[in-house]
Design a protein around this motif. Structure first.
Motif, mmCIF file in Angstrom:
data_model
loop_
_atom_site.group_PDB
_atom_site.id
_atom_site.type_symbol
_atom_site.label_atom_id
_atom_site.label_comp_id
_atom_site.label_asym_id
_atom_site.label_seq_id
_atom_site.Cartn_x
_atom_site.Cartn_y
_atom_site.Cartn_z
ATOM 1 N N TYR A 12 -21.849 44.227 -6.481
ATOM 2 C CA TYR A 12 -21.190 43.373 -7.480
ATOM 3 C C TYR A 12 -21.789 41.967 -7.459
ATOM 4 O O TYR A 12 -22.143 41.415 -8.510
ATOM 5 C CB TYR A 12 -19.690 43.334 -7.211
ATOM 6 N N PHE A 13 -21.926 41.406 -6.279
ATOM 7 C CA PHE A 13 -22.509 40.066 -6.171
ATOM 8 C C PHE A 13 -23.937 40.059 -6.709
ATOM 9 O O PHE A 13 -24.349 39.115 -7.380
ATOM 10 C CB PHE A 13 -22.470 39.560 -4.724
ATOM 11 N N GLY A 14 -24.693 41.107 -6.410
ATOM 12 C CA GLY A 14 -26.060 41.210 -6.909
ATOM 13 C C GLY A 14 -26.115 41.232 -8.431
ATOM 14 O O GLY A 14 -26.991 40.608 -9.043
ATOM 15 N N ARG A 15 -25.174 41.938 -9.043
ATOM 16 C CA ARG A 15 -25.118 41.979 -10.514
ATOM 17 C C ARG A 15 -24.829 40.588 -11.074
ATOM 18 O O ARG A 15 -25.445 40.170 -12.057
ATOM 19 C CB ARG A 15 -24.049 42.947 -10.978
ATOM 20 N N LEU A 16 -23.867 39.908 -10.466
ATOM 21 C CA LEU A 16 -23.535 38.555 -10.929
ATOM 22 C C LEU A 16 -24.739 37.625 -10.809
ATOM 23 O O LEU A 16 -25.056 36.882 -11.742
ATOM 24 C CB LEU A 16 -22.369 37.980 -10.122
ATOM 25 N N ILE A 17 -25.400 37.685 -9.685
ATOM 26 C CA ILE A 17 -26.535 36.798 -9.424
ATOM 27 C C ILE A 17 -27.672 37.071 -10.407
ATOM 28 O O ILE A 17 -28.303 36.142 -10.917
ATOM 29 C CB ILE A 17 -26.989 36.947 -7.960
ATOM 30 N N ALA A 18 -27.906 38.353 -10.712
ATOM 31 C CA ALA A 18 -28.969 38.715 -11.653
ATOM 32 C C ALA A 18 -28.691 38.146 -13.045
ATOM 33 O O ALA A 18 -29.620 37.823 -13.791
ATOM 34 C CB ALA A 18 -29.107 40.232 -11.728
ATOM 35 N N LEU A 19 -27.421 37.992 -13.387
ATOM 36 C CA LEU A 19 -27.046 37.479 -14.702
ATOM 37 C C LEU A 19 -26.892 35.958 -14.730
ATOM 38 O O LEU A 19 -26.716 35.375 -15.793
ATOM 39 C CB LEU A 19 -25.730 38.132 -15.152
ATOM 40 N N ASP A 20 -26.951 35.335 -13.569
ATOM 41 C CA ASP A 20 -26.715 33.896 -13.448
ATOM 42 C C ASP A 20 -28.012 33.121 -13.703
ATOM 43 O O ASP A 20 -28.644 32.604 -12.782
ATOM 44 C CB ASP A 20 -26.153 33.584 -12.058
ATOM 45 N N ASP A 142 -22.349 47.268 -17.078
ATOM 46 C CA ASP A 142 -21.493 48.241 -16.397
ATOM 47 C C ASP A 142 -20.969 47.605 -15.117
ATOM 48 O O ASP A 142 -21.711 47.434 -14.149
ATOM 49 C CB ASP A 142 -22.282 49.507 -16.080
ATOM 50 N N TRP A 143 -19.711 47.224 -15.105
ATOM 51 C CA TRP A 143 -19.106 46.585 -13.935
ATOM 52 C C TRP A 143 -18.432 47.601 -13.025
ATOM 53 O O TRP A 143 -17.796 47.237 -12.049
ATOM 54 C CB TRP A 143 -18.095 45.515 -14.380
#
Length: 152
Positions: A12-20, A142-143
């Protein structure tokens, strides 16, 4: 926290970081909150194995060794710029702090754990709106399956 849960958080954190794209999470951890984050990692009172041992649960006699190992792993992640892993460490500690507040140990207006509570509130107060913004700005992402879905 179980390994499956830990992996889900890191994902989840990786997904957020990729979008940040603005690197708000990275900047928060390395610039704004680097001191408070390091203090959380050094504090035995927000380290779950300390409490497991303190409460007499077998298998946690070496909690101090675990703390040192955790601190080394955190330092590697921090020095390596591994934001997802750093967040995982931070949220592990914040979860223990949350348990202290909800289940005792840290209470309103007491002198116990004030620094951790203030730092934790500041970290969460900054990061949570960033997380929500990133999720709201990326509704097609996809969360994963929600654990608490809307139930009518």
């Amino acid at each position: 926290m179980a390994q499956g849960e830990r992996a889900a958080f890191v994902d989840y954190f990786g997904r957020l970081i990729a979008l940040d794209d603005k690197k708000r999470i990275y900047k928060a951890l390395w610039q704004r909150f680097s001191g408070p984050v390091r203090l959380l990692m050094e504090n035995r009172y927000v380290f779950n194995p300390f409490w497991q041992h303190h409460n007499g649960i077998e298998g946690f006699e070496e909690w101090e060794d675990r703390l040192k190992a955790s601190q080394r792993a955190f330092a590697q992640a921090f020095q390596g710029g591994d934001t997802a892993r750093v967040l995982s460490f931070v949220f592990d500690r914040l979860y223990v702090l949350r348990n202290q507040i909800v289940h005792g140990g840290s209470t309103w207006n007491s002198g116990v754990n004030r620094t951790q509570v203030r730092d934790g509130a500041a970290i969460l107060g900054f990061l949570m709106p960033v997380f929500v913004d990133l999720m709201m700005d990326n509704p097609g992402q996809d969360w994963g399956k929600p654990f608490y879905p809307v139930v009518a």
